[in-house]
Design a protein around this motif. Structure first.
Motif, short mmCIF file in Angstrom:
data_model
loop_
_atom_site.label_atom_id
_atom_site.label_comp_id
_atom_site.label_asym_id
_atom_site.label_seq_id
_atom_site.Cartn_x
_atom_site.Cartn_y
_atom_site.Cartn_z
N GLY A 55 -1.06 -24.53 19.57
CA GLY A 55 -0.73 -25.35 18.40
C GLY A 55 0.14 -24.68 17.36
O GLY A 55 0.18 -25.11 16.21
N PHE A 56 0.88 -23.64 17.77
CA PHE A 56 1.69 -22.89 16.81
C PHE A 56 3.14 -22.76 17.29
O PHE A 56 3.44 -22.85 18.47
N ARG A 57 4.04 -22.50 16.36
CA ARG A 57 5.47 -22.45 16.63
C ARG A 57 5.83 -21.24 17.47
O ARG A 57 5.90 -20.11 17.00
N SER A 58 6.02 -21.47 18.75
CA SER A 58 6.40 -20.40 19.66
C SER A 58 6.67 -20.96 21.05
O SER A 58 6.03 -21.92 21.46
N LYS A 59 7.59 -20.32 21.75
CA LYS A 59 7.79 -20.63 23.17
C LYS A 59 6.73 -19.92 24.01
O LYS A 59 6.46 -20.30 25.13
N ASP A 60 6.14 -18.85 23.44
CA ASP A 60 5.17 -18.02 24.15
C ASP A 60 3.76 -18.60 24.06
O ASP A 60 3.36 -19.12 23.03
N ASP A 61 3.02 -18.45 25.15
CA ASP A 61 1.61 -18.78 25.17
C ASP A 61 0.89 -17.62 24.49
O ASP A 61 0.98 -16.48 24.94
N TYR A 62 0.16 -17.88 23.42
CA TYR A 62 -0.50 -16.81 22.69
C TYR A 62 -1.63 -16.17 23.47
O TYR A 62 -1.95 -15.00 23.25
N GLU A 64 -1.63 -15.28 26.56
CA GLU A 64 -1.02 -14.18 27.31
C GLU A 64 -0.52 -13.07 26.38
O GLU A 64 -0.72 -11.89 26.65
N LYS A 65 0.12 -13.48 25.31
CA LYS A 65 0.72 -12.52 24.37
C LYS A 65 -0.36 -11.65 23.70
O LYS A 65 -0.13 -10.48 23.42
N LEU A 66 -1.54 -12.22 23.46
CA LEU A 66 -2.63 -11.47 22.83
C LEU A 66 -3.20 -10.39 23.74
O LEU A 66 -3.84 -9.45 23.26
N THR A 67 -2.99 -10.52 25.05
CA THR A 67 -3.51 -9.52 25.98
C THR A 67 -2.62 -8.29 26.08
O THR A 67 -3.04 -7.27 26.65
N ASN A 106 9.58 -1.85 22.74
CA ASN A 106 8.72 -3.02 22.60
C ASN A 106 7.29 -2.59 22.25
O ASN A 106 6.46 -2.40 23.12
N LEU A 107 7.02 -2.44 20.94
CA LEU A 107 5.71 -1.97 20.48
C LEU A 107 4.90 -3.04 19.74
O LEU A 107 3.71 -2.86 19.54
N TYR A 108 5.55 -4.12 19.31
CA TYR A 108 4.90 -5.11 18.45
C TYR A 108 4.91 -6.50 19.06
O TYR A 108 5.89 -6.91 19.69
N SER A 109 3.82 -7.22 18.85
CA SER A 109 3.75 -8.64 19.16
C SER A 109 3.48 -9.35 17.84
O SER A 109 2.49 -9.07 17.16
N VAL A 110 4.38 -10.26 17.49
CA VAL A 110 4.28 -10.97 16.21
C VAL A 110 3.93 -12.42 16.49
O VAL A 110 4.51 -13.05 17.38
N SER A 125 -9.24 -20.42 6.45
CA SER A 125 -10.11 -20.83 7.56
C SER A 125 -9.52 -20.37 8.88
O SER A 125 -10.24 -19.86 9.75
N LEU A 126 -8.21 -20.54 9.03
CA LEU A 126 -7.53 -20.09 10.25
C LEU A 126 -7.62 -18.56 10.36
O LEU A 126 -7.91 -18.03 11.44
N LEU A 127 -7.39 -17.86 9.27
CA LEU A 127 -7.48 -16.40 9.28
C LEU A 127 -8.87 -15.96 9.71
O LEU A 127 -9.02 -15.08 10.56
N TYR A 128 -9.88 -16.56 9.14
CA TYR A 128 -11.27 -16.25 9.50
C TYR A 128 -11.48 -16.44 11.01
O TYR A 128 -12.03 -15.57 11.68
N GLN A 129 -11.02 -17.57 11.53
CA GLN A 129 -11.22 -17.88 12.94
C GLN A 129 -10.47 -16.89 13.84
O GLN A 129 -11.03 -16.38 14.80
N ILE A 130 -9.22 -16.62 13.54
CA ILE A 130 -8.46 -15.73 14.44
C ILE A 130 -8.90 -14.27 14.31
O ILE A 130 -8.79 -13.51 15.27
N LEU A 131 -9.45 -13.89 13.14
CA LEU A 131 -9.95 -12.52 13.01
C LEU A 131 -11.27 -12.33 13.75
O LEU A 131 -11.60 -11.21 14.16
N LEU A 132 -12.02 -13.40 13.94
CA LEU A 132 -13.23 -13.31 14.76
C LEU A 132 -12.88 -13.10 16.22
O LEU A 132 -13.65 -12.49 16.97
#
Length: 191
Positions: A55-62, A64-67, A106-110, A125-132
């Motif tokens: 649900g966020f602005r990106s061509k990338d699937d988050y 996969e990117k989070l791994t 390539n050291l950062y994922s934004v 609320s979103l910050l709380y959820q994604i930080l969990l």
């Protein structure tokens, strides 16, 4: 006259991006329900404007990117962070930051966790959820504009104070759209 020429030139330069955004905004469901936060954007694909499955602005699937084993930077904010209506995916602030940081290695994922129409309460609320769920090295919050506008309109136009209530009801309706009992209750209440 000079200003209209400047606007015309700008519109011509960004025509494709504006059309892609308008197709998302007017021809599709814009938002989908998400617990805790209330909403995210509905997935959308085009040449210049993409919303991933999360649900966020990106061509990338988050997912996969989070791994990836990169340092993670999370941007949170309103429409300006999403880059509407005339920025392509590559022109959003998070995308530019990622390219600049990774020029040599390539050291950062934004991540762009921007939400159209969001205010500080939604962003926290979103910050709380994604930080969990994740451990970023950096969190950047770009917020305030929608809160200021909402406060201003809330004082000038009493009905604007109800916008959060309207959003909550609309997303609850969207979430319950397949629930026959919920819809029958609404039908009876409206009659």
């Amino acid at each position: 006259r000079k200003l209209s020429n400047i606007l015309r030139k700008f519109q011509e330069q960004h025509k494709d991006q504006i059309i892609d955004f308008c197709n998302f905004w007017y021809d599709k469901n814009r938002f989908k329900y998400r617990s805790v936060v209330g909403y995210v954007h509905d997935a959308y694909k085009s040449k210049n404007f993409n919303i991933n499955q999360q649900g966020f602005r990106s061509k990338d699937d988050y997912k996969e990117k989070l791994t990836l084993n990169n340092k993670k930077i999370f941007f949170l904010g309103p429409s300006s962070l999403v880059g509407i209506p005339c920025l392509s995916d590559e022109e959003t602030l998070p995308d530019i930051v990622e390219k600049k940081l990774n020029e040599k290695k390539n050291l950062y994922s934004v991540f762009n966790f921007g939400l159209i129409s969001s205010k500080i309460n939604t962003q926290f609320s979103l910050l709380y959820q994604i930080l969990l769920e994740n451990t970023p090295e950096y969190v950047i919050l770009t917020s305030g504009y929608n809160d200021i506008i909402s406060g201003h309109h809330g004082q000038k136009l009493e009905y604007y104070n109800d916008i959060d209530h309207i959003f909550r009801n609309a997303f609850e309706f969207h979430k319950q759209s397949d629930n026959i009992i919920y819809n029958l209750n609404n039908l009876v209440a409206s009659i």
